[in-house]
Scaffold this motif. Sequence first.
Motif, mmCIF file in Angstrom:
data_model
loop_
_atom_site.group_PDB
_atom_site.id
_atom_site.type_symbol
_atom_site.label_atom_id
_atom_site.label_comp_id
_atom_site.label_asym_id
_atom_site.label_seq_id
_atom_site.Cartn_x
_atom_site.Cartn_y
_atom_site.Cartn_z
ATOM 1 N N MET A 193 -45.140 3.345 22.223
ATOM 2 C CA MET A 193 -45.646 2.632 21.044
ATOM 3 C C MET A 193 -45.097 3.270 19.769
ATOM 4 S SD MET A 193 -49.652 1.886 21.829
ATOM 5 C CE MET A 193 -50.160 0.829 23.189
ATOM 6 N N PRO A 194 -44.910 2.472 18.706
ATOM 7 C CA PRO A 194 -44.546 3.081 17.418
ATOM 8 C C PRO A 194 -45.673 3.980 16.932
ATOM 9 C CG PRO A 194 -45.170 0.780 17.139
ATOM 10 C CD PRO A 194 -45.080 1.012 18.610
ATOM 11 N N ARG A 195 -45.318 4.952 16.065
ATOM 12 C CA ARG A 195 -46.334 5.883 15.594
ATOM 13 C C ARG A 195 -47.475 5.149 14.894
ATOM 14 N NH1 ARG A 195 -47.670 9.225 11.245
ATOM 15 N NH2 ARG A 195 -48.565 11.211 11.926
ATOM 16 N N ARG A 196 -47.152 4.150 14.083
ATOM 17 C CA ARG A 196 -48.180 3.327 13.432
ATOM 18 C C ARG A 196 -47.900 1.859 13.721
ATOM 19 N NH1 ARG A 196 -51.732 5.328 9.699
ATOM 20 N NH2 ARG A 196 -51.454 7.517 9.109
ATOM 21 N N HIS A 197 -48.949 1.123 14.049
ATOM 22 C CA HIS A 197 -48.790 -0.314 14.234
ATOM 23 C C HIS A 197 -50.138 -0.984 14.000
ATOM 24 C CE1 HIS A 197 -50.362 0.707 18.260
ATOM 25 N NE2 HIS A 197 -50.762 -0.557 18.328
ATOM 26 N N ARG A 202 -54.613 4.183 30.187
ATOM 27 C CA ARG A 202 -54.531 2.723 30.112
ATOM 28 C C ARG A 202 -54.121 2.212 31.481
ATOM 29 N NH1 ARG A 202 -54.080 0.968 24.772
ATOM 30 N NH2 ARG A 202 -53.060 -0.978 25.376
ATOM 31 N N CYS A 203 -54.702 1.105 31.906
ATOM 32 C CA CYS A 203 -54.376 0.596 33.241
ATOM 33 C C CYS A 203 -54.461 -0.920 33.268
ATOM 34 C CB CYS A 203 -55.315 1.184 34.288
ATOM 35 S SG CYS A 203 -54.920 0.673 35.978
ATOM 36 N N VAL A 204 -53.396 -1.546 33.744
ATOM 37 C CA VAL A 204 -53.364 -2.978 34.034
ATOM 38 C C VAL A 204 -53.323 -3.151 35.544
ATOM 39 C CG1 VAL A 204 -52.048 -5.125 33.839
ATOM 40 C CG2 VAL A 204 -52.155 -3.554 31.889
ATOM 41 N N ILE A 205 -54.197 -4.003 36.068
ATOM 42 C CA ILE A 205 -54.198 -4.356 37.491
ATOM 43 C C ILE A 205 -53.905 -5.844 37.602
ATOM 44 C CG2 ILE A 205 -55.572 -4.548 39.600
ATOM 45 C CD1 ILE A 205 -55.231 -1.682 38.957
ATOM 46 N N GLN A 206 -52.950 -6.218 38.465
ATOM 47 C CA GLN A 206 -52.732 -7.632 38.782
ATOM 48 C C GLN A 206 -53.033 -7.869 40.261
ATOM 49 O OE1 GLN A 206 -49.002 -9.436 39.848
ATOM 50 N NE2 GLN A 206 -49.150 -10.911 38.170
ATOM 51 N N TYR A 260 -50.762 -4.996 41.983
ATOM 52 C CA TYR A 260 -49.812 -4.330 41.088
ATOM 53 C C TYR A 260 -50.586 -3.444 40.130
ATOM 54 C CZ TYR A 260 -46.662 -3.950 37.004
ATOM 55 O OH TYR A 260 -45.911 -3.505 35.948
ATOM 56 N N VAL A 261 -50.101 -2.225 39.913
ATOM 57 C CA VAL A 261 -50.735 -1.272 39.006
ATOM 58 C C VAL A 261 -49.712 -0.844 37.960
ATOM 59 C CG1 VAL A 261 -51.851 0.977 38.780
ATOM 60 C CG2 VAL A 261 -52.266 -0.425 40.827
ATOM 61 N N ASP A 262 -50.097 -0.907 36.686
ATOM 62 C CA ASP A 262 -49.248 -0.452 35.584
ATOM 63 C C ASP A 262 -50.091 0.409 34.662
ATOM 64 O OD1 ASP A 262 -47.496 -0.045 33.508
ATOM 65 O OD2 ASP A 262 -47.446 -2.133 32.840
ATOM 66 N N THR A 263 -49.776 1.682 34.575
ATOM 67 C CA THR A 263 -50.536 2.588 33.703
ATOM 68 C C THR A 263 -49.862 2.780 32.352
ATOM 69 O OG1 THR A 263 -49.450 4.524 34.668
ATOM 70 C CG2 THR A 263 -51.526 3.804 35.666
ATOM 71 N N GLN A 264 -48.841 2.002 32.060
ATOM 72 C CA GLN A 264 -48.190 1.981 30.750
ATOM 73 C C GLN A 264 -47.798 3.388 30.281
ATOM 74 O OE1 GLN A 264 -50.950 -0.274 28.297
ATOM 75 N NE2 GLN A 264 -50.272 -2.208 29.184
ATOM 76 N N GLY A 265 -47.301 4.170 31.231
ATOM 77 C CA GLY A 265 -46.821 5.505 30.892
ATOM 78 C C GLY A 265 -47.890 6.550 30.694
ATOM 79 N N THR A 266 -49.151 6.230 31.011
ATOM 80 C CA THR A 266 -50.252 7.171 30.770
ATOM 81 C C THR A 266 -50.825 7.766 32.048
ATOM 82 O OG1 THR A 266 -52.036 5.526 30.866
ATOM 83 C CG2 THR A 266 -50.885 5.787 28.753
#
Length: 381
Positions: free
Chosen positions: A1-5, A289-293, A307-313
């Motif tokens: 992620m960008p530093r600020r958004h 952070r976690c996305v489950i499909q 499907y599991v995606d922890t978005q780099g965390t």
Amino acid sequence: MPRRHLFTSESVSEGHPDKVADRISDEILDAHLREGARARVAIETLVTTDRCVVAGEVRGPSVGVEEIARRAVRDIGYEAEGFSWRTLRFESHVHAQSAEIAQGVDREDGEEGAGDQGLMFGFACRETPELMPAPLQYAHRILERFAARRKAGDADLGPDGKSQLTLEYEDGRPVRVHTAVVSHQHSRRLSSAALRDLVDGVLREVLPGGWLDAQTRVLVNPTGSFVHGGPAADTGLTGRKIIVDTYGGAAPHGGGAFSGKDPSKVDRSAAYAARYLAKNVVAAGLADRCVIQLAYAIGVAEPLALYVDTQGTGTVPEDRIAAAIRTAVSLTPRAIRERLGLARPIYARTSAYGHFGRTPQADGGFSWERADLVEALQRAA
């Protein structure tokens, strides 16, 4: 992620036309489940000026659909010219569930197949104590506070309303409100200045300290006034607020709506299961952070994919989290229904202010918000 958004989410009140429709559909579902836990229900509702139309398919005992709809409208608070629980014209076009759908759901082997094909997503993150995206969670709470005030006797507030929050993030963490938008139905007696004062007070009650500052922009009824609202001013339909219902755009959505559907419909039950899993993954410390499909085929019990995606965390690899989930729980429609206790009349309360980020209740409501898989996932992962 960008530093600020910046990131924005919106909520709508229980008196928003689409939410009126969702509430009626879920009240009808609850009525069928009170009569029989194996009822099959798929109900859609349309509301507009002086009219309510209910359509769909059911399998189970007959219930008083018109009485249920009028009672829901009365509880929301509509008793005015253009839309009143007393005088609205009602139509019902409800028929029996398709035999072909029924034979796929209730299989001869005793298992239950998915009521439809589709993909469902769950999400959790550490932005709030409820492990929900902050813009949506606080947008819901703003409107809940207005509803509580109205139901406590504030006659100057109407049932219809919207809120929207744009939050500024720093290094992935929400730190302040950039813009708050509140549009709320009101009486002619209430001045713009008085409504602005009310909004300011609610924002300060709901939002974390320090999030409102001199640069925060607050927009209240930007069109100037909001006297005419609800279905008298705008048509509502079941299932049109799926992003409000879930994660406010912070996570993917499979496209299926929830309200009016019994738990054999994986659009609803598997989306609840995916949230349950994602929340427990984050609560277990396996990710921030976690996305489950999940994906299903009609008539097939086992999910086609997880499907599991922890978005780099993630603190452990995603394939290990996926394996831990498969070890800890079964994700057939029947197993989901039994684990989360979904064959109960617990759905009308979900029809406004979000299906997720709520407190689990003693009668089984919001059971998918429990964090009771934490130890099992930690052991398995």
